[in-house]
Design an enzyme around this catalytic site. Sequence first.
Site, PDB file in Angstrom:
ATOM      1  CG  HIS A 173      -0.169   0.160   2.537  1.00  0.00           C
ATOM      2  ND1 HIS A 173       0.536  -0.878   3.121  1.00  0.00           N
ATOM      3  CD2 HIS A 173      -0.008   1.220   3.369  1.00  0.00           C
ATOM      4  CE1 HIS A 173       1.073  -0.460   4.259  1.00  0.00           C
ATOM      5  NE2 HIS A 173       0.771   0.819   4.433  1.00  0.00           N
ATOM      6  CD  GLN A 175       1.276   6.300   5.277  1.00  0.00           C
ATOM      7  OE1 GLN A 175       0.711   7.227   5.855  1.00  0.00           O
ATOM      8  NE2 GLN A 175       2.258   5.618   5.812  1.00  0.00           N
TER       9      GLN A 175
END
Length: 350
Positions: A173, A175
């Site tokens: 993932h 940010q």
Amino acid sequence: MSDPGGGLSSLHGTPHRRFNPLLREWVLVSPHRTQRPWLGKVETLAAPSGLRYDPDCYLCPGNERAGGDRNPKYISTFVFDNDYPALLPDAPVTKITQGNLIIAESEAGNCRVGCFSPRHDLTISQMSPAELRAVVDMWKDQFVALEELKWVRHVQIFENRGALMGASNPHPHCQIWANATVPNFPARELNSFQDYTDQTNSCLLCDYLQLELQRNERVVCQNDAFVVVVPFWAVWPFETLVLSKRHIAAISDLSDSERDLLGDILRRITTRYDNLFQTSFPYSMGFHQRPTDGNAHAEWHFHAHYFPPLLRSATVQKFMVGYEMLGSPQRDITPETAAQRLAELAETVS
Ligand SMILES: [Zn+2]
Ligand SMILES: [Zn+2]
Ligand SMILES: [Zn+2]
């Protein structure tokens, strides 16, 4: 003065930035974040488990997050607002100064999390072209959407990969932090781009890219749209810089085929990294794009930085301590040697 803190109490619960007059840069402070529960579960600090789905992962589809929300059963990428953001979009506007040395101001921002895939174990280095394209499109869509917010002047997309870089969750993932001000490093780069263009009527990174391609000493790999080099001034042992061959300022300027080629080059450099020490290679990476302050920023050149901490093996890392903290960065292995080693590695998962 009635308030001994110089008005500082007004910032106690508010995200703000404080000025460091010695270094002339800002530090971001997020006092509201101390309310978050401790998330650094020890068992998730292990290497990626190879699980396609982890029932305990707060990023996997259908699972509950720490804040109580439940993820949809997403099948491609998935973006959500960070449950414990460092920045808040509605931070009350406050500014304090005391003697021109105690300087702080509230900072508005958005913090989002973007999952690359429903697969808990699927890193960039292992993704198919279609899966990579979905990630690139997610980045582009986020940049465009955040840029449309009038108060957003900078969008930082970054990935912390691996426990060594503080990523407590192995689910791939990124940010996405959007700020009302331009942070330290891109602000410095902006000054350099502007000065270079003022002095030469050319682009700093276009000219640098030409030098690197001519010398071919620090080029790791390339495709029709991107080049990966170990920059001449690299600090981290295997630091790299991903440069677009075309002079563009943001991910939203990429053509359809260039978006495929961005996925291609990121897969290739991360696979080389994985093969370097036969480990799922930890790094912090991020894009540096033009500020989103309404100006065109024709001087800006789109690029990405990879900052990996490993030095000699999967367990031996470079520390930035002592002289690096007090004086300036230092390295042993030369950038040319690092580039040569990365260039010799395979681009297939071994
Ligand atoms: Zn997961
Ligand atoms: Zn350029
Ligand atoms: Zn940069």
